[in-house]
Design an enzyme around this catalytic site. Structure first.
Site, PDB file in Angstrom:
ATOM      1  N   LEU A 118      -8.514  -7.758   7.634  1.00 58.46           N
ATOM      2  CA  LEU A 118      -8.925  -6.428   8.426  1.00 58.46           C
ATOM      3  C   LEU A 118     -10.356  -6.761   9.129  1.00 58.46           C
ATOM      4  CD1 LEU A 118      -8.077  -4.316  10.318  1.00 58.46           C
ATOM      5  CD2 LEU A 118      -8.982  -2.756   8.299  1.00 58.46           C
ATOM      6  N   ASP A 177     -23.948  -6.637  -0.474  1.00 57.35           N
ATOM      7  CA  ASP A 177     -23.377  -6.450  -1.647  1.00 57.35           C
ATOM      8  C   ASP A 177     -23.130  -4.761  -1.598  1.00 57.35           C
ATOM      9  OD1 ASP A 177     -22.241  -5.559  -4.011  1.00 57.35           O
ATOM     10  OD2 ASP A 177     -23.378  -6.842  -5.164  1.00 57.35           O
ATOM     11  N   TYR A 185     -14.310  -3.565  -0.016  1.00 53.54           N
ATOM     12  CA  TYR A 185     -13.756  -2.986  -1.193  1.00 53.54           C
ATOM     13  C   TYR A 185     -13.181  -4.099  -2.060  1.00 53.54           C
ATOM     14  CZ  TYR A 185      -8.855  -4.069  -0.704  1.00 53.54           C
ATOM     15  OH  TYR A 185      -7.223  -4.681  -0.699  1.00 53.54           O
ATOM     16  N   TYR A 193      -6.752   2.019  -8.418  1.00 53.75           N
ATOM     17  CA  TYR A 193      -7.175   1.852  -7.064  1.00 53.75           C
ATOM     18  C   TYR A 193      -6.961   3.076  -6.157  1.00 53.75           C
ATOM     19  CZ  TYR A 193      -6.474  -0.022  -2.327  1.00 53.75           C
ATOM     20  OH  TYR A 193      -6.812  -0.115  -0.933  1.00 53.75           O
TER      21      TYR A 193
HETATM   22  N1  NAP Z   1      -4.611  -5.140   2.557  1.00 51.60           N
HETATM   23  C1  NAP Z   1      -3.746  -4.113   2.491  1.00 51.60           C
HETATM   24  O1  NAP Z   1      -2.515  -4.144   2.357  1.00 51.60           O
HETATM   25  C2  NAP Z   1      -4.460  -2.675   2.809  1.00 51.60           C
HETATM   26  C3  NAP Z   1      -3.594  -1.565   2.463  1.00 51.60           C
HETATM   27  C4  NAP Z   1      -4.272  -0.256   2.724  1.00 51.60           C
HETATM   28  C5  NAP Z   1      -5.616  -0.114   2.662  1.00 51.60           C
HETATM   29  N2  NAP Z   1      -6.261  -1.220   3.054  1.00 51.60           N
HETATM   30  C6  NAP Z   1      -7.790  -0.948   3.119  1.00 51.60           C
HETATM   31  O2  NAP Z   1      -7.989  -1.775   4.225  1.00 51.60           O
HETATM   32  C7  NAP Z   1      -9.366  -2.184   3.894  1.00 51.60           C
HETATM   33  C8  NAP Z   1      -9.533  -3.792   4.189  1.00 51.60           C
HETATM   34  O3  NAP Z   1      -8.701  -4.335   3.396  1.00 51.60           O
HETATM   35  P1  NAP Z   1      -8.420  -6.101   3.680  1.00 51.60           P
HETATM   36  O4  NAP Z   1      -6.919  -6.459   2.963  1.00 51.60           O
HETATM   37  O5  NAP Z   1      -8.735  -6.334   5.018  1.00 51.60           O
HETATM   38  O6  NAP Z   1      -9.421  -6.428   2.697  1.00 51.60           O
HETATM   39  P2  NAP Z   1      -9.768  -8.085   2.061  1.00 51.60           P
HETATM   40  O7  NAP Z   1      -9.250  -9.016   2.849  1.00 51.60           O
HETATM   41  O8  NAP Z   1      -9.457  -8.079   0.412  1.00 51.60           O
HETATM   42  O9  NAP Z   1     -11.500  -8.051   2.176  1.00 51.60           O
HETATM   43  C9  NAP Z   1     -12.278  -7.544   1.482  1.00 51.60           C
HETATM   44  C10 NAP Z   1     -13.617  -7.629   1.930  1.00 51.60           C
HETATM   45  O10 NAP Z   1     -14.500  -6.713   1.029  1.00 51.60           O
HETATM   46  C11 NAP Z   1     -15.768  -7.610   0.837  1.00 51.60           C
HETATM   47  N3  NAP Z   1     -16.244  -7.037  -0.327  1.00 51.60           N
HETATM   48  C12 NAP Z   1     -15.793  -7.360  -1.624  1.00 51.60           C
HETATM   49  N4  NAP Z   1     -16.530  -6.723  -2.501  1.00 51.60           N
HETATM   50  C13 NAP Z   1     -17.911  -6.531  -1.876  1.00 51.60           C
HETATM   51  C14 NAP Z   1     -19.005  -6.021  -2.251  1.00 51.60           C
HETATM   52  N5  NAP Z   1     -19.388  -6.057  -3.687  1.00 51.60           N
HETATM   53  N6  NAP Z   1     -19.839  -5.818  -1.172  1.00 51.60           N
HETATM   54  C15 NAP Z   1     -19.585  -5.929   0.158  1.00 51.60           C
HETATM   55  N7  NAP Z   1     -18.587  -6.489   0.352  1.00 51.60           N
HETATM   56  C16 NAP Z   1     -17.458  -6.913  -0.599  1.00 51.60           C
HETATM   57  C17 NAP Z   1     -15.102  -9.123   0.733  1.00 51.60           C
HETATM   58  O11 NAP Z   1     -16.126 -10.171   1.122  1.00 51.60           O
HETATM   59  P3  NAP Z   1     -15.780 -11.384   0.549  1.00 51.60           P
HETATM   60  O12 NAP Z   1     -14.463 -11.858   0.670  1.00 51.60           O
HETATM   61  O13 NAP Z   1     -16.878 -12.481   1.259  1.00 51.60           O
HETATM   62  O14 NAP Z   1     -16.306 -11.676  -0.811  1.00 51.60           O
HETATM   63  C18 NAP Z   1     -14.238  -9.214   1.881  1.00 51.60           C
HETATM   64  O15 NAP Z   1     -14.739  -9.083   3.185  1.00 51.60           O
HETATM   65  C19 NAP Z   1      -9.836  -1.768   2.641  1.00 51.60           C
HETATM   66  O16 NAP Z   1     -10.675  -0.995   2.664  1.00 51.60           O
HETATM   67  C20 NAP Z   1      -8.458  -1.410   1.935  1.00 51.60           C
HETATM   68  O17 NAP Z   1      -8.713  -0.589   1.025  1.00 51.60           O
HETATM   69  C21 NAP Z   1      -5.913  -2.611   2.915  1.00 51.60           C
END
Ligand code: NAP
Length: 274
Positions: A12, A43, A67, A124
């Site tokens: 996202l 971080d 996250y 989670y």
């Molecule tokens: N994916 C879904 O289906 C889904 C469903 C419902 C809600 N959501 C919500 O939508 C949001 C985005 O989801 P997404 O799927 O786009 O996530 P994602 O692709 O897994 O990306 C997670 C991001 O968080 C970063 N991150 C991880 N640990 C960190 C830390 N300690 N400090 C700073 N940054 C950190 C990662 O950085 P690096 O990759 O560089 O390590 C990455 O940029 C989340 O809040 C999630 O709860 C997602």
């Protein structure tokens, strides 16, 4: 308007950065382990680093997507990291849009609206529900966007790779036919978030999910059909009765967003038929 996206290397986050830049926003982004051109490392468990970054960049809006889903870092990153971001936003007068999840609900009945109380049943969901509480306490004007499974639609996001691999026999996994969600296009979601982000009158929870409720087996079939892969080998399984309980129906009602925003959040059948 200056925008900071945490998790700019994520699914996202990268779409938010792409769309915001195309719309002329002044965009900064962060990554943790996957460097992205133009993004800065952060971080969120390092509160001093969060504070220093927000103090230096002085964004008008922060969209917090960063996250982790599980593991030892779940609580420090997903709950306490969100609180650190919220405190920094409050200190520096930045508008915060915090990304949350449909899994803050218990899944007992589905069709959840913003006023329904969270009742998470998996770790989670507990961490995301705690993040919501901590964000609201630190930054009462924050917008808390609850969303569901994110799909690319045309391309291949993480939720699309697994069904395709399973249908091709490259991955052994079943898909729950009794777990209902409201999957959404990552593009629609990013557009809606950027529409809502500058509107300070929007505070508290807002559901931004797709218009169709589907089970995960049907979703896997739709993904395969979209990409020309025969879904017949996909295996349906049941979430009910598993030793670790899962929320069964976390479908979200996004009618409030439909009334407030011009962005249309398409149902996943339409997204995958496009
Ligand atoms: N994916 C879904 O289906 C889904 C469903 C419902 C809600 N959501 C919500 O939508 C949001 C985005 O989801 P997404 O799927 O786009 O996530 P994602 O692709 O897994 O990306 C997670 C991001 O968080 C970063 N991150 C991880 N640990 C960190 C830390 N300690 N400090 C700073 N940054 C950190 C990662 O950085 P690096 O990759 O560089 O390590 C990455 O940029 C989340 O809040 C999630 O709860 C997602």
């Amino acid at each position: 308007m200056k925008l900071l996206v945490t998790g700019g290397s994520g699914f996202l986050g990268s779409e938010l950065v792409r769309q915001a830049r195309a719309a002329g926003w002044d965009v900064a982004a962060t990554y943790r382990t996957r460097p992205v051109t133009g993004a800065v490392p952060l971080d969120v468990t390092d509160e001093a680093a969060v504070e220093a970054l927000v103090a230096r960049l002085r964004p008008a809006v922060v969209v917090h997507t960063a996250y982790v889903l599980s593991g030892d870092a779940l609580w420090p990153v997903t709950a306490e990291g969100a609180a650190a971001v919220a405190r920094a936003c409050a200190r520096h007068g930045a508008r915060l849009v915090h990304l949350s999840s449909d899994l803050v609900f218990d899944g007992g009945r589905g069709g959840y609206r913003e006023a329904d109380p969270p009742g998470p049943v998996i770790p989670y969901g507990e961490a995301k529900a705690a993040a919501e509480r901590l964000v609201a306490a630190a930054c009462p004007g924050a917008l808390v966007v609850r969303t569901s499974l994110l799909l690319d639609g045309a391309g291949l996001g993480p939720q699309e790779l697994r069904p395709l691999a399973a249908a091709r026999g490259e991955l052994e996994m079943g898909f729950f036919s009794d777990e209902l969600r409201s999957p959404v296009s990552v593009r629609d979601l990013a557009t809606a978030v950027l529409e809502a982000a500058p509107r300070a009158e929007l505070a508290g929870p807002l559901h931004l999910a797709g218009a169709d409720t589907v089970d995960r087996y049907e979703l896997a079939r739709l993904v395969c059909l979209r990409h020309g892969v025969d879904p017949a080998p996909l295996r349906a399984t049941l979430a009910a009765g598993l030793p670790d309980p899962r929320p069964l129906d976390c479908s979200l009602d996004s009618s409030r967003a439909a009334a407030l925003l011009t962005t249309r959040l398409r149902g996943i059948r339409e997204v995958l038929a496009a």
